[in-house]
Design a protein around this motif. Structure first.
Motif, PDB file in Angstrom:
ATOM      1  N   ARG A  47       9.095  -9.493  11.763  1.00  0.00           N
ATOM      2  CA  ARG A  47       7.785  -9.100  12.308  1.00  0.00           C
ATOM      3  C   ARG A  47       7.480  -7.640  11.989  1.00  0.00           C
ATOM      4  NH1 ARG A  47      10.026  -6.918  17.157  1.00  0.00           N
ATOM      5  NH2 ARG A  47      11.457  -8.562  17.740  1.00  0.00           N
ATOM      6  N   THR A  48       8.511  -6.793  11.859  1.00  0.00           N
ATOM      7  CA  THR A  48       8.273  -5.387  11.518  1.00  0.00           C
ATOM      8  C   THR A  48       7.788  -5.268  10.078  1.00  0.00           C
ATOM      9  OG1 THR A  48      10.049  -4.828  13.043  1.00  0.00           O
ATOM     10  CG2 THR A  48       9.293  -3.082  11.582  1.00  0.00           C
ATOM     11  N   GLU A  49       8.405  -6.039   9.190  1.00  0.00           N
ATOM     12  CA  GLU A  49       7.950  -6.031   7.795  1.00  0.00           C
ATOM     13  C   GLU A  49       6.500  -6.509   7.706  1.00  0.00           C
ATOM     14  OE1 GLU A  49       9.919  -7.254   3.649  1.00  0.00           O
ATOM     15  OE2 GLU A  49       9.517  -8.951   4.951  1.00  0.00           O
ATOM     16  N   ARG A  50       6.179  -7.558   8.459  1.00  0.00           N
ATOM     17  CA  ARG A  50       4.817  -8.084   8.445  1.00  0.00           C
ATOM     18  C   ARG A  50       3.837  -7.021   8.968  1.00  0.00           C
ATOM     19  NH1 ARG A  50       4.650 -11.835  12.393  1.00  0.00           N
ATOM     20  NH2 ARG A  50       6.255 -13.009  11.283  1.00  0.00           N
ATOM     21  N   TRP A  51       4.259  -6.294  10.009  1.00  0.00           N
ATOM     22  CA  TRP A  51       3.410  -5.228  10.550  1.00  0.00           C
ATOM     23  C   TRP A  51       3.125  -4.174   9.471  1.00  0.00           C
ATOM     24  CZ3 TRP A  51       3.374  -0.023  11.021  1.00  0.00           C
ATOM     25  CH2 TRP A  51       2.382   0.520  11.860  1.00  0.00           C
ATOM     26  N   MET A  53       3.289  -4.508   6.197  1.00  0.00           N
ATOM     27  CA  MET A  53       2.467  -5.098   5.121  1.00  0.00           C
ATOM     28  C   MET A  53       0.997  -5.200   5.542  1.00  0.00           C
ATOM     29  SD  MET A  53       4.313  -6.129   2.403  1.00  0.00           S
ATOM     30  CE  MET A  53       5.986  -6.549   1.936  1.00  0.00           C
ATOM     31  N   ASP A  54       0.752  -5.482   6.818  1.00  0.00           N
ATOM     32  CA  ASP A  54      -0.624  -5.581   7.334  1.00  0.00           C
ATOM     33  C   ASP A  54      -1.249  -4.199   7.467  1.00  0.00           C
ATOM     34  OD1 ASP A  54      -0.610  -8.262   7.525  1.00  0.00           O
ATOM     35  OD2 ASP A  54      -0.482  -8.371   9.727  1.00  0.00           O
ATOM     36  N   ALA A  55      -0.498  -3.297   8.113  1.00  0.00           N
ATOM     37  CA  ALA A  55      -1.043  -1.975   8.418  1.00  0.00           C
ATOM     38  C   ALA A  55      -1.379  -1.212   7.139  1.00  0.00           C
ATOM     39  CB  ALA A  55      -0.053  -1.186   9.274  1.00  0.00           C
ATOM     40  N   TYR A  56      -0.584  -1.417   6.082  1.00  0.00           N
ATOM     41  CA  TYR A  56      -0.767  -0.652   4.845  1.00  0.00           C
ATOM     42  C   TYR A  56      -1.216  -1.544   3.686  1.00  0.00           C
ATOM     43  CZ  TYR A  56       1.495   2.932   7.572  1.00  0.00           C
ATOM     44  OH  TYR A  56       1.796   3.833   8.568  1.00  0.00           O
ATOM     45  N   ARG A  57      -1.900  -2.633   4.035  1.00  0.00           N
ATOM     46  CA  ARG A  57      -2.316  -3.618   3.028  1.00  0.00           C
ATOM     47  C   ARG A  57      -3.035  -2.968   1.837  1.00  0.00           C
ATOM     48  NH1 ARG A  57      -3.309  -9.031   3.895  1.00  0.00           N
ATOM     49  NH2 ARG A  57      -3.090  -8.621   6.108  1.00  0.00           N
ATOM     50  N   ALA A  58      -4.041  -2.120   2.131  1.00  0.00           N
ATOM     51  CA  ALA A  58      -4.855  -1.534   1.049  1.00  0.00           C
ATOM     52  C   ALA A  58      -4.035  -0.535   0.238  1.00  0.00           C
ATOM     53  CB  ALA A  58      -6.092  -0.863   1.633  1.00  0.00           C
ATOM     54  N   ALA A  59      -3.254   0.278   0.937  1.00  0.00           N
ATOM     55  CA  ALA A  59      -2.440   1.286   0.239  1.00  0.00           C
ATOM     56  C   ALA A  59      -1.399   0.613  -0.661  1.00  0.00           C
ATOM     57  CB  ALA A  59      -1.748   2.188   1.259  1.00  0.00           C
ATOM     58  N   ILE A  60      -0.822  -0.486  -0.169  1.00  0.00           N
ATOM     59  CA  ILE A  60       0.180  -1.198  -0.965  1.00  0.00           C
ATOM     60  C   ILE A  60      -0.480  -1.792  -2.214  1.00  0.00           C
ATOM     61  CG2 ILE A  60       1.729  -3.201  -1.000  1.00  0.00           C
ATOM     62  CD1 ILE A  60       2.345  -2.566   1.992  1.00  0.00           C
ATOM     63  N   PHE A 289      13.539   3.152 -12.087  1.00  0.00           N
ATOM     64  CA  PHE A 289      12.134   3.150 -11.663  1.00  0.00           C
ATOM     65  C   PHE A 289      11.629   4.594 -11.632  1.00  0.00           C
ATOM     66  CE2 PHE A 289      13.702  -0.885  -9.979  1.00  0.00           C
ATOM     67  CZ  PHE A 289      12.712  -1.751 -10.422  1.00  0.00           C
ATOM     68  N   ASP A 290      10.355   4.775 -11.987  1.00  0.00           N
ATOM     69  CA  ASP A 290       9.824   6.138 -12.149  1.00  0.00           C
ATOM     70  C   ASP A 290       9.228   6.710 -10.879  1.00  0.00           C
ATOM     71  OD1 ASP A 290      10.348   6.462 -14.918  1.00  0.00           O
ATOM     72  OD2 ASP A 290       8.835   4.912 -15.240  1.00  0.00           O
ATOM     73  N   SER A 291       8.389   5.925 -10.203  1.00  0.00           N
ATOM     74  CA  SER A 291       7.792   6.456  -8.984  1.00  0.00           C
ATOM     75  C   SER A 291       8.006   5.446  -7.870  1.00  0.00           C
ATOM     76  CB  SER A 291       6.304   6.730  -9.191  1.00  0.00           C
ATOM     77  OG  SER A 291       5.636   5.514  -9.442  1.00  0.00           O
ATOM     78  N   ILE A 292       8.273   5.941  -6.694  1.00  0.00           N
ATOM     79  CA  ILE A 292       8.577   5.051  -5.572  1.00  0.00           C
ATOM     80  C   ILE A 292       7.685   5.385  -4.386  1.00  0.00           C
ATOM     81  CG2 ILE A 292      10.379   4.343  -3.938  1.00  0.00           C
ATOM     82  CD1 ILE A 292      12.185   5.226  -6.600  1.00  0.00           C
ATOM     83  N   HIS A 293       6.924   4.406  -3.955  1.00  0.00           N
ATOM     84  CA  HIS A 293       6.083   4.547  -2.765  1.00  0.00           C
ATOM     85  C   HIS A 293       6.808   3.893  -1.592  1.00  0.00           C
ATOM     86  CE1 HIS A 293       3.292   4.733  -6.137  1.00  0.00           C
ATOM     87  NE2 HIS A 293       2.418   5.339  -5.354  1.00  0.00           N
ATOM     88  N   THR A 294       6.699   4.495  -0.394  1.00  0.00           N
ATOM     89  CA  THR A 294       7.372   3.909   0.769  1.00  0.00           C
ATOM     90  C   THR A 294       6.423   3.822   1.958  1.00  0.00           C
ATOM     91  OG1 THR A 294       8.133   6.104   1.455  1.00  0.00           O
ATOM     92  CG2 THR A 294       9.661   4.790   0.145  1.00  0.00           C
ATOM     93  N   TRP A 295       6.623   2.773   2.754  1.00  0.00           N
ATOM     94  CA  TRP A 295       5.873   2.598   3.997  1.00  0.00           C
ATOM     95  C   TRP A 295       6.857   2.131   5.063  1.00  0.00           C
ATOM     96  CZ3 TRP A 295       4.507   0.564  -0.750  1.00  0.00           C
ATOM     97  CH2 TRP A 295       3.362   1.131  -1.349  1.00  0.00           C
ATOM     98  N   THR A 296       6.686   2.630   6.292  1.00  0.00           N
ATOM     99  CA  THR A 296       7.591   2.210   7.358  1.00  0.00           C
ATOM    100  C   THR A 296       6.819   2.056   8.671  1.00  0.00           C
ATOM    101  OG1 THR A 296       9.727   2.685   8.394  1.00  0.00           O
ATOM    102  CG2 THR A 296       8.329   4.578   7.928  1.00  0.00           C
ATOM    103  N   ASP A 297       7.490   1.546   9.701  1.00  0.00           N
ATOM    104  CA  ASP A 297       6.883   1.341  11.023  1.00  0.00           C
ATOM    105  C   ASP A 297       7.155   2.584  11.881  1.00  0.00           C
ATOM    106  OD1 ASP A 297       9.636   0.132  10.672  1.00  0.00           O
ATOM    107  OD2 ASP A 297       9.552   0.346  12.850  1.00  0.00           O
TER     108      ASP A 297
END
Ligand code: AVJ
Length: 313
Positions: A47-51, A53-60, A289-297
């Motif tokens: 559920r945290t991963e889903r949160w 993915m939802d919260a940062y849908r556009a950025a992802i 990998f060259d660039s890494i984007h991260t998102w967390t809860d």
């Protein structure tokens, strides 16, 4: 030489430290039990991963960029990938998983909802070197959610990332979810839930082994045992013999194998590695990998990364 599942189980069950690969969890019952685990209060990763993915849908979607093919590694019921279809808009969807029947049914269902995406399903064993159809000129986005990467030893995870980075041919990337190191109580509870679903999931592996090898494991003789191994930063799951147990493992030929277990003996069924954010992004960088984007809860329980390879021009 390609090993059959039967040969693989013979070797692992008779090894000095007996083990069963976690891929054997996912028969029909095991796949469904895992779906139930993801609904449990104690099991925060899904559920945290889903949160995230939802919260940062556009950025992802923005970080991922155009997607010719979405390759879903360990697709299961395909639910996670299908949540991305409207934002990432893949032209093709290739679902890969160990459990063929379960996967084909899920893809057939999904195809009805998304008729404009070309879909196919393929059974693979992710513990073996990957062999994909040659789609090298297309921009490929690999999707590996759910912290499935946690099952790999850190060295194997590095090889896996290197393979994926190479498969991208400088054009594509990896969208991956990974569980983070956190307080031990939260970790322990996630693998020792009060309903006992994780215990059933763990024990069910023996029923699958019985079906594949003809062995006679009796579930009453075994109990679920899971704990956080802090120095190695991993949850370990084992099955522990409740008493002295003898298990018969029939052979293809005439000689059958008898395995003796003493009360308290363990069969190791799973490792689930937990990473720090810095440790994990460093692994991705080392793999090429060259660039890494991260998102967390907000509690930093789980991490989603997009690791990009860029075309050399
Ligand atoms: C599917 C490997 C991510 O390690 O948390 C859940 C499997 N095992 N509960 C995990 C699992 C016990 C899960 N992964």
């Amino acid at each position: 030489m390609k090993q059959t599942l039967l040969e693989e189980l013979h070797l692992s069950l008779t090894a000095d430290v007996p083990f069963i690969s976690p891929k054997f969890f996912y028969d029909d019952i095991g796949s469904h039990l895992f779906d139930v685990i993801t609904l449990l209060e104690e099991y925060y990763p899904t559920r945290t991963e889903r949160w995230i993915m939802d919260a940062y849908r556009a950025a992802i979607a923005d970080a991922v960029g155009p997607c010719d093919v979405l390759l879903d590694l360990g697709a299961g019921n395909c639910a996670k990938a299908s949540q991305l279809f409207n934002s990432i808009k893949p032209k093709q969807y290739l679902a890969l998983d160990i459990s063929k029947e379960y996967l084909e049914a899920a893809v057939a269902d999904l195809q009805k909802q998304f008729p404009h995406i070309a879909m196919s399903a393929q059974a693979i064993d992710l513990s073996l070197p990957l062999a994909f159809p040659d789609i090298s000129e297309l921009r490929k986005i690999f999707f590996f959610p759910g912290s499935s990467i946690g099952n790999y030893d850190p060295k194997k995870a590095d090889q896996f990332f290197t393979n994926i980075a190479n498969e991208c041919h400088g054009n594509g990337g990896l969208l991956i979810g990974v569980d983070l190191v956190k307080d031990i109580e939260t970790l322990d509870l996630a693998y020792n839930d009060s309903l006992g679903v994780t215990a059933s999931f763990n024990l069910n592996i023996l029923l699958n082994v019985n079906r594949i090898t003809g062995s006679n494991f009796n579930l009453q003789d075994w109990e679920h045992y899971a704990f956080f191994n802090e120095p190695l930063s991993r949850i370990e799951m084992h099955l522990r013999a409740r008493s002295d147990v003898e298990v018969i493992l029939p052979n293809d030929g005439n000689k059958e194998h008898v395995i003796q277990f003493k009360a308290g003996d363990l069969i190791h069924t799973e490792n689930s590695y937990k990473y720090t954010q810095d440790g994990f992004t460093e692994k991705l960088r080392r793999a090429g990998f060259d660039s890494i984007h991260t998102w967390t809860d907000p509690k930093k329980h789980f991490l989603v990364c997009f690791a990009n390879t860029k075309k050399q021009t």
